[in-house]
Design a protein around this motif. Structure first.
Motif, PDB file in Angstrom:
ATOM      1  N   PRO A 184      34.444  52.453  32.694  1.00  0.00           N
ATOM      2  CA  PRO A 184      34.459  53.183  33.977  1.00  0.00           C
ATOM      3  C   PRO A 184      33.547  54.397  34.027  1.00  0.00           C
ATOM      4  O   PRO A 184      33.011  54.721  35.092  1.00  0.00           O
ATOM      5  CB  PRO A 184      35.928  53.572  34.140  1.00  0.00           C
ATOM      6  N   LEU A 185      33.333  55.089  32.910  1.00  0.00           N
ATOM      7  CA  LEU A 185      32.473  56.267  32.942  1.00  0.00           C
ATOM      8  C   LEU A 185      30.995  55.910  32.929  1.00  0.00           C
ATOM      9  O   LEU A 185      30.137  56.792  33.034  1.00  0.00           O
ATOM     10  CB  LEU A 185      32.802  57.204  31.770  1.00  0.00           C
ATOM     11  N   ASP A 188      28.866  56.093  38.260  1.00  0.00           N
ATOM     12  CA  ASP A 188      28.856  57.476  38.735  1.00  0.00           C
ATOM     13  C   ASP A 188      29.640  57.663  40.018  1.00  0.00           C
ATOM     14  O   ASP A 188      29.544  58.720  40.658  1.00  0.00           O
ATOM     15  CB  ASP A 188      27.408  57.944  38.938  1.00  0.00           C
ATOM     16  N   ARG A 190      33.221  55.964  42.584  1.00  0.00           N
ATOM     17  CA  ARG A 190      34.306  55.004  42.765  1.00  0.00           C
ATOM     18  C   ARG A 190      33.740  53.701  43.322  1.00  0.00           C
ATOM     19  O   ARG A 190      32.859  53.713  44.184  1.00  0.00           O
ATOM     20  CB  ARG A 190      35.344  55.566  43.711  1.00  0.00           C
ATOM     21  N   ASP A 223      37.169  54.076  39.021  1.00  0.00           N
ATOM     22  CA  ASP A 223      37.114  55.442  39.540  1.00  0.00           C
ATOM     23  C   ASP A 223      37.018  56.419  38.375  1.00  0.00           C
ATOM     24  O   ASP A 223      37.356  56.080  37.220  1.00  0.00           O
ATOM     25  CB  ASP A 223      38.351  55.738  40.395  1.00  0.00           C
ATOM     26  N   GLN A 224      36.567  57.631  38.701  1.00  0.00           N
ATOM     27  CA  GLN A 224      36.418  58.695  37.719  1.00  0.00           C
ATOM     28  C   GLN A 224      37.144  59.940  38.235  1.00  0.00           C
ATOM     29  O   GLN A 224      37.142  60.217  39.441  1.00  0.00           O
ATOM     30  CB  GLN A 224      34.940  59.023  37.475  1.00  0.00           C
ATOM     31  N   ASP A 228      34.607  63.735  36.008  1.00  0.00           N
ATOM     32  CA  ASP A 228      34.041  62.570  35.297  1.00  0.00           C
ATOM     33  C   ASP A 228      34.347  62.590  33.798  1.00  0.00           C
ATOM     34  O   ASP A 228      33.587  62.065  32.981  1.00  0.00           O
ATOM     35  CB  ASP A 228      32.524  62.497  35.495  1.00  0.00           C
ATOM     36  N   THR A 229      35.496  63.136  33.447  1.00  0.00           N
ATOM     37  CA  THR A 229      35.918  63.088  32.041  1.00  0.00           C
ATOM     38  C   THR A 229      36.955  61.998  31.792  1.00  0.00           C
ATOM     39  O   THR A 229      37.196  61.635  30.637  1.00  0.00           O
ATOM     40  CB  THR A 229      36.518  64.433  31.609  1.00  0.00           C
ATOM     41  N   GLY A 231      38.156  58.094  33.230  1.00  0.00           N
ATOM     42  CA  GLY A 231      37.840  56.970  34.098  1.00  0.00           C
ATOM     43  C   GLY A 231      38.831  55.843  33.926  1.00  0.00           C
ATOM     44  O   GLY A 231      39.450  55.673  32.867  1.00  0.00           O
TER      45      GLY A 231
END
Length: 920
Positions: A184-185, A188, A190, A223-224, A228-229, A231
């Motif tokens: 997920p990460l 960038d 959703r 999603d993140q 963004d740490t 996901g």
């Protein structure tokens, strides 16, 4: 170190912008491609006009190809790659269909769908399979993973390693397939993707209780959070798919006069078909898949990923048809021998073959079968990584489990009196034609043992569980030298257990031959594709308790199906990652390493004699292997790469070969032991391999390559009769003169070579002309040969081919994608090969499978981002567009003619899909 990394990224970007061709594929277009390379940069890519950018936006098929080309070009090993053009949009039924379009890779169709893959002419038993780098279990009989368990919608990419790498765990001898789910990460934003398809089979609804219509649906959410740490990725997919089958098989052909067995009406020394069958099958497949990934990276020092994959596969199969023997040894209930009248002969290679006439005194059997199967697959892993420059430590804990429950029920019915059957049978692939009495008349078709099997029905229930528990630790240390950029040191601890058992029951009619109550009958099933007409049709499970007594009845072979195999495999490895400038123009990258693998294997199984268990035994062995490997990529710039790989490799024996089952006894005449069964003391296949590949990358989505490979198999596993120590076996009252006897089993022997050449090209039209922008072609082909004779003691023609080896495998895909419109037509071809299939009563069987050309078509349209339907795509797809039949052949049984004659001819129809994908 940072300077070197920046240089590496700059050169990688430069390679992706280059243009040219490589040798061996298309010399005629090479000059045109080079001319394009010298031309100015593409004006469209340099334009800042938003409208123009929308027109040439790289999405869909083109985006998937670009991503796959990047993976291939940047790898330090010789690999092939597939990337989904977006989440949940790989356009195939299962991931096997996608993999089979890669160079040197073929798929084997089972029940009409791609199930297993074969790499470089070697069967699925030699292919290693991992999910996110972790070794996977199998729902099948042995190690070969059945890829139809993995929905294409939940797989984000595939990398096929064709050369060995010291840090890849669970490697195969022919190659290693690594399936990848989404991280997920890596995104960038959703993303939510929903897809749906309606499905229909062109053969229609062939029998009562079946269905020719189905559907498939999937949904993905990524999603993140927390800057963004953190996901999350979730995916679900359901397939409800109808598979239909029209099947015809000619059992075996022989001139039985050679054995002193003549038949009434058969000309002397004429070759005759000895048995036949025709049936329809309707399979209702339901597959549910769930994928979840949780990723946490709060800073540059800590990274954690937990991913889970689960699937459940249910199959309910109905089979209705007819079969009978007409060989020289058949006699009906009244003692009448099968014979012939009014025959017609066709000559092949100077030998007369009976191809038309009337079979007399035969007893056609009506089959009503129901087979059910439930597979459950679970794979989970948790990786934690801690980094403080210059070192990185990672720990991965993973678990993989596959369970299968299967039930196979067959029942028999037919007319009470012997029949005369008119026939016209082909000696080339195709359906035979028969005329016979009405087999759907409820007043004349009885439940009974028509073919003298000794029972009126048979039920087999089987269970198996394959489980891997593993843990891996890796320490990476970055260095700043002129040659090596880092070292990897790791260990993987793996424990695998495969437990299999089976119960076999015979069904006996309570009151002898019996008519079926009309209220229990269903609409008759037509076998008109072979001219037979209708056959009596009912639900066999509904009749089981009403008409039959069912009792456990197991032969030696049945009892030997119960076994446990355990393996403890510890892998220790060291890898040096190479990155250096050999000259001002030649850069070398790659890796050199060593795996040390310690294996401790054992198995527990029964010894069966006379249909009874006379004891059990646990046997096993230990062995160690040191496996060095080297992968080098020589980067000459301008997109030119030369790759070299060399390694010592091993592949453990198929798990079913390792079973401790046996059927052993002491001879009453010689007082010596003899027996047959599995061999838990088997050591692996071992080989030395060398690979060389020349590659040219052009633009962002094009390349050509030419590769050579050679494998020297030091050992191979053969069916042999070997000395065996029977100490601990129960002699069942006999007195052997020695505990040493003979045992027919799988055993290690000398090997041979596998060698071949592969060529591949992916070319986009904009390389040649702006008018071709949007068009593209992917072409690949391979030629493979082997010196290995897998049956050195069998002189039957055609048995000297290694299983899975097609000399020629080729794929071609033509695609177009622009202005939202997409089209793709693909054809896969493979030469004849010796396939390994599940056979009668769950045994494995080799069959000579004829060449196949399978074609698929996909049309799509993606609505523009500027409209109200932004994010919506519609798709129409046809799988098996030409209704390619599955065909096999068999050698004439006396082995005196050298003839190969038709065996099976089965059509599965076309699969039509109409659907959509919506991205939010």
């Amino acid at each position: 170190m940072n300077i070197r990394n920046n240089t590496q990224r700059s050169r990688a970007a430069f390679r992706h912008r280059q243009l040219a061709l490589a040798c061996g594929l298309a010399l005629g277009i090479s000059a045109a491609a080079q001319a394009q390379q010298a031309a100015p940069a593409n004006s469209a890519s340099a334009s800042t006009d938003p409208t123009t950018l929308d027109a040439v936006q790289v999405t869909g098929i083109r985006a998937a190809i670009e991503s796959a080309v990047v993976t291939k070009s940047e790898s330090t090993s010789i690999v092939e790659a597939i990337s989904a053009e977006d989440i949940g949009k790989l356009p195939d039924i299962s991931i096997a269909d996608s993999i089979s379009r890669l160079p040197g890779i073929a798929t084997q169709r089972v029940d009409g769908r791609s199930q297993v893959v074969q790499i470089r002419g070697m069967s699925e038993q030699f292919v290693g399979t991992t999910l996110n780098g972790r070794e996977q279990v199998s729902t099948g009989d042995s190690r070969g993973v059945e890829f139809d368990q993995y929905p294409a919608e939940l797989i984000n990419g595939v990398t096929v390693y064709k050369t060995a790498d010291a840090a890849v765990i669970g490697q195969g001898l022919s190659g290693t397939v690594d399936l990848q789910t989404i991280r997920p990460l890596d995104l960038d934003e959703r993303r939510i993707v929903v897809t749906g398809n309606l499905e229909k089979n062109s053969l229609g609804d062939l029998t009562a209780g079946g269905d020719d219509k189905g559907y498939r649906a999937s949904a993905s959410y990524v999603d993140q959070f927390a800057d963004d740490t953190f996901g999350i990725a979730l995916g679900v997919a359901r397939l409800n798919s109808p598979f239909q089958e029209q099947h015809y098989k000619q059992w075996w052909w022989a001139n039985t006069d050679v054995w002193g067995a003549s038949q009434p009406g058969k000309p002397a020394d004429a070759i005759a078909l000895q048995g036949q069958e025709a049936w329809v099958k309707s399979r209702d497949l339901t597959r549910d898949g769930v994928m979840a990934a949780f990723e946490f990276k709060p800073n540059d020092h800590y990274h954690s990923i937990l991913d889970v994959y689960w699937s459940k596969f249910d199959q309910d199969e109905l089979m209705r048809g007819s079969m009978w023997t007409n060989d020289a040894y058949w006699t009906g209930m009244n003692g009448q021998q099968a014979g012939y009248e009014n025959i017609g002969l066709t000559e092949r290679n100077g030998f007369p073959i009976i191809t038309s006439g009337t079979q007399t005194g035969v007893q056609p059997l009506v089959r009503n079968d129901n087979n059910t199967r439930e597979d459950k697959l679970l794979s989970a892993g948790w990786t934690n990584t801690i980094s403080y420059e210059p070192w990185t430590l990672s720990l991965d804990l993973n678990y993989s489990r596959a369970e299968r429950e299967q039930s196979q029920l067959e029942t028999y019915a037919g007319l009470l009196d012997p029949q005369n059957v008119g026939f016209q049978i082909p000696i080339s692939s195709g359906y035979g034609r028969y005329s016979l009495a009405n087999l759907a008349d409820p007043s004349n078709v009885y439940l009974w043992d028509v073919q003298n099997y000794g029972h009126d029905g048979r039920l087999e229930n089987s269970w198996q569980k394959d489980e891997i528990k593993a843990g891996r630790a890796q320490f990476t240390y970055d260095v700043d030298t002129a040659i090596v950029r880092s070292f990897d040191l790791g260990v993987n601890i793996n424990r695998r257990t495969k437990d299999k058992r089976s119960d076999v029951y015979f069904a006996t009619l309570k009151g002898g031959p019996t008519l079926v109550d009309p209220s229990l009958l269903q609409s008759p099933t037509s076998l008109g594709f072979v001219g037979i007409g209708d056959v009596l049709t009912f639900n066999p499970r509904a009749l089981l308790n009403r008409y039959y007594d069912v009792a456990l009845s197991e032969s030696n072979d049945d009892l030997r199906k119960d076994y446990i195999v355990e393996e403890d495999v510890n892998t220790y490895y060291l890898r040096a990652n190479i990155d250096m400038d050999l000259t001002d123009r030649i850069r070398v990258r790659g890796n050199a390493g060593m795996q040390y693998i310690s294996t401790d294997q054992s198995s527990t199984g029964f010894n069966a004699n006379g249909g009874a268990v006379t004891g059990s035994q646990t046997l096993g062995t230990r062995y160690n292997d040191a496996l060095p490997s080297l992968n080098l990529v020589f980067d000459f710039g301008d997109g030119w790469n030369v790759r070299f790989g060399a390694a010592k490799q091993m592949m453990r024996a198929p798990i079913n070969y390792l079973s401790a089952d046996s059927s052993a006894s002491v001879s009453t005449t010689t007082s010596l032991w003899s027996g047959s069964g599995g061999n838990p003391t088997l050591e692996p296949y071992r080989a030395n391999s060398v690979d060389l590949s020349l590659e040219k990358y052009m633009g962002s989505a094009s390349y050509v390559s030419l590769a050579l490979f050679y494998k020297d198999l030091e050992t191979y596993i053969y069916q042999q009769t070997i000395p065996w120590d029977f100490t601990g076996y129960n002699p069942d009252g006999a007195s052997p003169i020695s505990n040493i006897g003979t045992f027919s089993t799988w055993a290690n022997g000398t090997g041979g070579y596998m060698r071949g050449v592969e060529a591949a090209a992916t070319l986009t039209g904009d390389l040649f002309s702006d008018a071709l922008d949007g068009f593209g072609v992917q072409i690949n082909g391979s030629y493979t040969e082997s010196s290995i004779d897998p049956d050195p003691n069998d002189n039957t023609p055609g048995t000297d081919t290694i299983p899975g080896l097609s000399r020629v495998v080729a794929n071609a895909t033509l695609f177009y994608e622009k202005y939202g419109f997409g089209a793709r037509i693909s054809q896969r071809y493979r030469d004849p090969y010796r396939g390994e299939y599940s056979s009668l009563f769950g045994q494995r069987q080799y069959r000579n499978t004829l060449s196949e050309r399978t074609m698929d078509l996909q049309l799509s349209y993606a609505f523009p981002d500027s409209g109200k339907l932004k994010g919506l795509s519609v798709m129409f797809q046809v799988n098996n567009l030409t209704n390619e039949a599955f065909r096999t052949e068999v050698s004439e049984a006396t082995n005196t003619t050298g003839l190969f004659l038709p065996e099976e001819y089965t059509e599965y129809g076309r699969q039509y899909l109409l659907g959509f994908s919506y991205r939010m």
